[in-house]
Design a protein around this motif. Structure first.
Motif, short mmCIF file in Angstrom:
data_model
loop_
_atom_site.label_atom_id
_atom_site.label_comp_id
_atom_site.label_asym_id
_atom_site.label_seq_id
_atom_site.Cartn_x
_atom_site.Cartn_y
_atom_site.Cartn_z
N ASN A 1 0.85 -1.19 0.00
CA ASN A 1 0.00 0.00 0.00
C ASN A 1 0.89 1.24 0.00
N THR A 2 0.57 2.21 -0.84
CA THR A 2 1.32 3.47 -0.84
C THR A 2 0.68 4.43 0.15
N THR A 3 1.43 4.77 1.19
CA THR A 3 0.94 5.70 2.20
C THR A 3 1.65 7.05 2.02
N SER A 4 2.15 7.66 3.06
CA SER A 4 2.79 8.96 2.93
C SER A 4 3.54 9.29 4.22
N ASN A 5 4.66 9.99 4.08
CA ASN A 5 5.35 10.39 5.31
C ASN A 5 4.68 11.61 5.95
N SER A 6 3.57 12.09 5.35
CA SER A 6 2.80 13.16 5.99
C SER A 6 2.14 12.67 7.28
N THR A 7 2.17 11.35 7.51
CA THR A 7 1.63 10.80 8.76
C THR A 7 2.62 10.95 9.91
N ARG A 8 3.87 11.33 9.59
CA ARG A 8 4.90 11.47 10.62
C ARG A 8 4.83 12.84 11.28
N THR B 1 4.32 17.33 9.48
CA THR B 1 2.99 17.91 9.57
C THR B 1 2.94 19.24 8.81
N ALA B 2 2.00 19.33 7.85
CA ALA B 2 1.86 20.55 7.05
C ALA B 2 0.42 21.02 7.10
N GLY C 1 -3.18 22.10 6.18
CA GLY C 1 -3.97 21.84 4.99
C GLY C 1 -4.07 20.38 4.60
N TYR C 2 -3.26 19.54 5.22
CA TYR C 2 -3.25 18.12 4.85
C TYR C 2 -3.82 17.22 5.94
N SER C 3 -4.69 17.78 6.78
CA SER C 3 -5.21 16.99 7.90
C SER C 3 -6.00 15.77 7.42
N VAL C 4 -6.85 15.95 6.43
CA VAL C 4 -7.67 14.83 5.94
C VAL C 4 -6.80 13.84 5.18
N TYR C 5 -6.00 14.34 4.27
CA TYR C 5 -5.12 13.47 3.48
C TYR C 5 -4.22 12.62 4.38
N ALA C 6 -3.53 13.27 5.31
CA ALA C 6 -2.59 12.55 6.18
C ALA C 6 -3.32 11.57 7.10
N SER C 7 -4.49 11.96 7.59
CA SER C 7 -5.25 11.07 8.48
C SER C 7 -5.67 9.81 7.75
N LEU C 8 -6.09 9.95 6.49
CA LEU C 8 -6.50 8.79 5.71
C LEU C 8 -5.30 7.92 5.35
N LYS C 9 -4.17 8.52 5.06
CA LYS C 9 -2.96 7.74 4.82
C LYS C 9 -2.54 7.01 6.10
N GLY C 10 -2.75 7.66 7.25
CA GLY C 10 -2.48 7.00 8.52
C GLY C 10 -3.40 5.80 8.72
N ALA C 11 -4.67 5.95 8.34
CA ALA C 11 -5.60 4.83 8.43
C ALA C 11 -5.14 3.67 7.54
N LEU C 12 -4.62 3.99 6.36
CA LEU C 12 -4.14 2.95 5.46
C LEU C 12 -2.91 2.24 6.04
#
Length: 262
Positions: free
Chosen positions: A149-156, A160-161, A163-174
């Motif tokens: 699964n491709t996630t993101s280091n925005s979960t780290r 944290t940036a 504007g990306y609260s939803v994107y990062a939260s969903l990548k964290g869920a993945l």
């Protein structure tokens, strides 16, 4: 007199979603380079998907491109049927071995400006889609295969940036889902891992790096290794994880970011 029975080698086959460009395209090509057939998907960029197929074929591999809207679960049964047909027609197989859940899209919105429609659209594409696509394709997967699964280091915390609260939260869920998949699918010998890219030169955020190249030098300075990521940096890791080299790795989320904000 002893007669040796020569077993017919069956080519492994991978399904790579979102492979018309960027990380998915690189992963598809890298997996094909290691001897596997590839079913790659595209959403709107059909030409990019066909170019990826051509590139794989030029290197001696075999690939098929199929359309897929990762945000529309209603289309998943038809996609499963298309995968089954491609397996029979192209590889004379009833199953495939590897699944790369890479398709998705970005979205940027400050929390106080986030609409429910925006939230739901990202949820469908970044979490619900990969969850139910995996569920839909699981009966076609061979035992002993692998999922990435491709996630993101925005979960780290360090990345944290605003504007990306939803994107990062969903990548964290993945990322969490990856661990649960690894647990549940282990009875079939299926390994499941995720890769978390940092900022990478892809079509991310409407080709942001292509449209605004002036942001790259400052961003590159936030990487310990001195540059932003390239698709092959991630694609090679994905290919390794689904390949023989990754045979003893499961339930891991591997950051592939060149030390961003280290």
């Amino acid at each position: 007199m002893l007669h040796r029975v020569r077993r017919r080698h069956i080519m492994k086959v991978a399904v790579v979603t979102g492979a018309s460009s960027g990380i998915g395209r690189s992963a598809a090509i890298q997996i094909a380079e290691r001897g596997a057939g590839v079913i790659l998907t595209y959403s709107s960029n059909q030409q990019g998907a066909q170019d990826a197929v051509t590139e794989i074929e030029k290197r001696g591999g075999t690939a098929v491109a199929l359309p897929l809207d990762i945000g529309d679960t209603a289309g998943f049964p038809a996609f499963r049927d298309a995968v089954a047909d491609a397996l029979r027609t192209t590889w004379q197989r009833d199953t495939f071995d590897h699944l790369v859940n890479n398709a998705g899209f970005a979205g940027n919105s400050m929390i106080e400006e986030t609409t429910e429609e925006f939230f739901d659209r990202l949820t469908r594409g970044l979490f619900k889609g990969p969850f139910f696509l995996t569920r839909t394709l699981l009966p076609l997967m061979a035992d002993g295969g692998a999922i990435v699964n491709t996630t993101s280091n925005s979960t780290r915390p360090a990345v944290t940036a605003p504007g990306y609260s939803v994107y990062a939260s969903l990548k964290g869920a993945l990322t969490v889902l990856t661990r649960y998949m690894a647990k549940e699918f282990s009875a079939r010998g299926i390994r499941v891992n995720s890769v978390a890219p940092g900022a990478t030169r892809t079509r991310f955020a409407d080709d942001a790096f292509e449209r605004h190249p002036e942001i790259i030098p400052d961003l590159a300075r936030t990487f310990a290794l001195g540059r932003i990521g390239e698709p092959d940096d991630i694609g090679m890791v994905i290919a390794t994880l689904v390949g023989e080299e990754g045979r003893w790795i499961t339930a891991q989320d591997i950051e592939v970011s060149g030390g961003q904000n280290l």
